[in-house]
Design a protein around this motif. Structure first.
Motif, PDB file in Angstrom:
ATOM      1  N   PRO A 238      11.350  -4.049   6.476  1.00  0.00           N
ATOM      2  CA  PRO A 238      12.195  -4.146   7.670  1.00  0.00           C
ATOM      3  C   PRO A 238      13.465  -3.311   7.578  1.00  0.00           C
ATOM      4  N   LEU A 239      13.941  -2.859   8.716  1.00  0.00           N
ATOM      5  CA  LEU A 239      15.274  -2.297   8.809  1.00  0.00           C
ATOM      6  C   LEU A 239      16.275  -3.418   8.566  1.00  0.00           C
TER       7      LEU A 239
ATOM      8  N   ARG B 201      19.016  -0.575  -1.103  1.00  0.00           N
ATOM      9  CA  ARG B 201      18.641   0.367  -0.034  1.00  0.00           C
ATOM     10  C   ARG B 201      19.247   1.749  -0.260  1.00  0.00           C
ATOM     11  N   HIS B 202      20.273   1.832  -1.085  1.00  0.00           N
ATOM     12  CA  HIS B 202      20.960   3.104  -1.294  1.00  0.00           C
ATOM     13  C   HIS B 202      20.621   3.740  -2.641  1.00  0.00           C
TER      14      HIS B 202
ATOM     15  N   GLU C 280       2.772   2.713   8.973  1.00  0.00           N
ATOM     16  CA  GLU C 280       3.747   3.294   9.882  1.00  0.00           C
ATOM     17  C   GLU C 280       5.059   2.522   9.821  1.00  0.00           C
ATOM     18  N   HIS C 281       6.158   3.255   9.616  1.00  0.00           N
ATOM     19  CA  HIS C 281       7.495   2.674   9.617  1.00  0.00           C
ATOM     20  C   HIS C 281       8.152   2.994  10.955  1.00  0.00           C
ATOM     21  N   PRO C 282       8.926   2.061  11.524  1.00  0.00           N
ATOM     22  CA  PRO C 282       9.487   2.297  12.861  1.00  0.00           C
ATOM     23  C   PRO C 282      10.455   3.466  12.930  1.00  0.00           C
TER      24      PRO C 282
ATOM     25  N   SER D 109      13.566   0.087  -1.879  1.00  0.00           N
ATOM     26  CA  SER D 109      13.527  -0.870  -0.774  1.00  0.00           C
ATOM     27  C   SER D 109      12.162  -0.878  -0.109  1.00  0.00           C
ATOM     28  N   ASN D 110      11.559   0.289   0.010  1.00  0.00           N
ATOM     29  CA  ASN D 110      10.282   0.390   0.717  1.00  0.00           C
ATOM     30  C   ASN D 110       9.116  -0.238  -0.041  1.00  0.00           C
ATOM     31  N   ILE D 111       9.111  -0.133  -1.376  1.00  0.00           N
ATOM     32  CA  ILE D 111       7.915  -0.596  -2.100  1.00  0.00           C
ATOM     33  C   ILE D 111       7.984  -2.065  -2.510  1.00  0.00           C
TER      34      ILE D 111
END
Length: 413
Positions: A366-367, A46-47, A338-340, A60-62
């Motif tokens: 997810p977060l 994530r970092h 859409e991401h929260p 992390s997103n893909i």
């Protein structure tokens, strides 16, 4: 029929980085209910750079859409209890730790068989669960080096080079998806799950094409040669006035057509170019003749003439140019969901299309612990009091309730 391919299949994602998460994402795209387990702080990737505009990692997103996220402390008694409870309900458990780590967690295949004999354990590792290298760490570039791929990548007079993408991780993920689907098929026929061993090295090595097997009986296999094919000609990236065009005209049937396109039909009758081997032996002279034609034209002009003559070709695009290409746009290979927190988020579309069971993007990545409360309540039946106690003890984590909501994305196919 418009149901999901893996509707009803439950996947416990214990993996990190790329190969395991991508495998589980693809299972989620096919409709599986994927629960991604992270530590309290979240997965290390994530970092990693590059970052989205809001500072969240593209990595992390893909690789993590279509998953529900649960964050816990795997070393705590509560964390281990949650993992075993989820594993007892899962059809597939996917992990990419070093061999032996999953056993120490109490979720090795022997333990899993006692806990849930119908579940299959998909283990993705660098060198596999057996063999002298099983305990070695492996990253994508290391596999490219040791399989021989790196020695074949780059210019002939240059140093070995890595691929521009994490090809090994992706190939390992695809093998793991195929293996997971096969394990489900066998389970449905015979009742029991099994342990699937996917090694990234093995996946890459068996994808080496002709050179891997060729080298088994011939030490003199051609090495790096840039974009030029070592077995046929003309097949190379040729310089145009505004870039490069890759042209594949190396067969004996295509070469006369290509010679006519570049205004030199006599090349097809030249003894230096009469067959594939002759053209390979005289490739430098032939390349000069070809670039006398391509270098005076734009890529678009070269492409138009080659297309009209039926000569296979492709413009050497940058990633930015590829993203704007007709193929990517027409096939919806980039999607916006859409991401929260991040708002509109660009992710890849699907490379597989099914007429009756379309793939979907239902959840944004997810977060950290975004669905912890939901999973503990609805899947494991925990009470609010028990969840509050675990949160207070920091054996699980969850965002504030106002952020704890699923993100519905577009349906894509």
């Amino acid at each position: 029929m418009n149901t999901s391919i893996l509707s009803g299949i439950k996947v416990l994602d214990l993996s990190r980085f790329i190969a395991g998460p991508l495998c589980c994402q693809m299972l989620g795209d096919m409709g599986a209910d994927v629960i991604k387990i992270e530590t309290i702080e979240g997965e290390a990737i994530r970092h990693n750079r590059p970052l989205e505009r809001d500072g969240r990692s593209v990595y992390s997103n893909i690789f993590n859409r279509n998953k529900r996220g649960l964050s816990l402390d795997p070393r705590s008694e509560t964390g281990r209890e949650i993992l075993k409870d989820l594993a007892s309900r899962a059809d597939l458990i996917v992990e990419n730790f070093r061999p032996g780590v999953i056993d120490k967690m109490g979720l090795g295949f022997e333990d899993l068989q006692k806990l849930n004999p119908r579940a299959s354990l998909i283990s993705i590792s660098g060198f596999g669960q057996s063999g002298g290298n099983r305990d070695r760490a492996l990253f994508d570039a290391i596999a490219q080096a040791e399989t021989g791929l790196m020695s074949l990548t780059g210019n002939a007079d240059g140093a070995p080079s890595v691929s521009g993408s994490f090809v090994v991780d992706h190939i390992a993920a695809y093998h793991a998806v195929m293996a997971a689907m096969a394990a489900l098929r066998v389970r449905d026929e015979h009742g029991n799950g099994q342990h699937v061993d996917v090694a990234a090295f093995d996946a890459m090595y068996t994808s080496m094409g002709i050179r891997g097997v060729w080298a088994a009986f011939n030490d003199d296999v051609p090495g790096r040669n840039g974009a030029r094919d070592v077995l046929s000609s003309p097949t190379d990236a040729y310089r145009c006035s505004d870039g490069y065009m890759y042209i594949q005209a190396g067969t004996n049937s295509l070469f006369p057509k290509f010679a006519a396109v570049i205004g030199a039909p006599e090349l097809a009758w030249d003894v230096r170019y009469r067959d594939t081997a002759d053209r390979v032996n005289n490739v430098e002279i032939l390349t000069t003749a070809i670039e006398e034609w391509t270098s005076t034209r734009t890529c678009a002009e070269v492409g138009a003439e080659l297309r009209a003559a039926g000569i296979p070709h492709g413009t050497v695009n940058t990633p930015a140019q590829a993203a704007r290409s007709t193929q990517v746009i027409d096939r919806e290979l980039l999607r916006t969901i859409e991401h929260p927190v991040s708002g509109p988020l660009t992710v890849y579309g699907h490379a597989m299309r099914f007429s009756s069971t379309p793939l979907t993007i239902n959840l944004a990545p997810p977060l950290v612990g975004e669905h912890t409360r939901e999973i503990l309540t609805n899947t494991l039946g925990w009470s609010d009091e028990r969840i509050s106690k675990a949160l207070k003890e920091k054996t699980v984590s969850s965002p504030p309730r106002q952020s704890d909501q699923d993100c519905a994305g577009e349906v894509s196919q």
